[in-house]
Design an enzyme around this catalytic site. Sequence first.
Site, PDB file in Angstrom:
ATOM      1  N   CYS A  87       0.826  -1.215   0.000  1.00 40.86           N
ATOM      2  CA  CYS A  87       0.000   0.000   0.000  1.00 40.86           C
ATOM      3  C   CYS A  87       0.855   1.258   0.000  1.00 40.86           C
ATOM      4  O   CYS A  87       1.993   1.260   0.463  1.00 40.86           O
ATOM      5  CB  CYS A  87      -0.917  -0.019   1.226  1.00 40.86           C
ATOM      6  SG  CYS A  87      -2.259   1.190   1.096  1.00 40.86           S
TER       7      CYS A  87
ATOM      8  N   ASP B  46      -6.911  -3.203  11.407  1.00 39.86           N
ATOM      9  CA  ASP B  46      -5.747  -2.328  11.424  1.00 39.86           C
ATOM     10  C   ASP B  46      -5.498  -1.859  12.847  1.00 39.86           C
ATOM     11  O   ASP B  46      -6.408  -1.864  13.683  1.00 39.86           O
ATOM     12  CB  ASP B  46      -6.001  -1.127  10.502  1.00 39.86           C
ATOM     13  CG  ASP B  46      -4.735  -0.392  10.112  1.00 39.86           C
ATOM     14  OD1 ASP B  46      -3.629  -0.851  10.476  1.00 39.86           O
ATOM     15  OD2 ASP B  46      -4.849   0.648   9.435  1.00 39.86           O
TER      16      ASP B  46
END
Length: 213
Positions: A8, A130
């Site tokens: 990412c 997360d």
Amino acid sequence: MSTTTKICGLTTPATLDAALGGGASHVGFVFFPASPRHLTFDAAAGLAGRVPDHVQRVGVFVDPDDQLLEAAVRAGMLDAIQLHRTAPARVAAIRAKFDREVWAAVAIKLRGDVEKARDYAGAATLILYDAKTPDEASLPGGMGLRFDWSLLDGVRHPLRWALSGGLDAGNVGEAIRRTGAPLVDVSSGVESAPGVKDMDKIAGFLKAVATNQ
């Protein structure tokens, strides 16, 4: 089942190519000006054109409006929309409007945070667990923080899911063994400085995932 990988916050052709060459299944483009990984639409378009069809392009957003999403989906040729700090009802509306996979990030610090994933059943297509960033932090992720993976022990996941937060080549094998994550997502763990991806670290991370299947 093998674990797939999303790299990412890619911002350059060279680091994107490193991710693709190493076997990443997903690449992430960030559309959030406060992030050091933020892309303009022109930059996103240039990167998106390099991505082969078998790799998914994921756009990363923080509670975006439709205007931003429309422009980013078009420029980044997005296959999936990853949403942070976005309420379940809004996630569902985005999924309905844009007809893409929609990932809902759930910020984790305590076991009760894990339970919040259930709120996205029927709204999102995937849950991204997360690490919760500090309340005063401007960024919802990409800060190198990890959460206690034991919080996922025995959890019946309401949707397909992925693991993020503080992963790097040194700990991703343990993370996969500990949680059984079907997809791992890395950003700061393959950087030499905030927003600066390192091709060797990308390669090392992807190799670590591949050797821990």
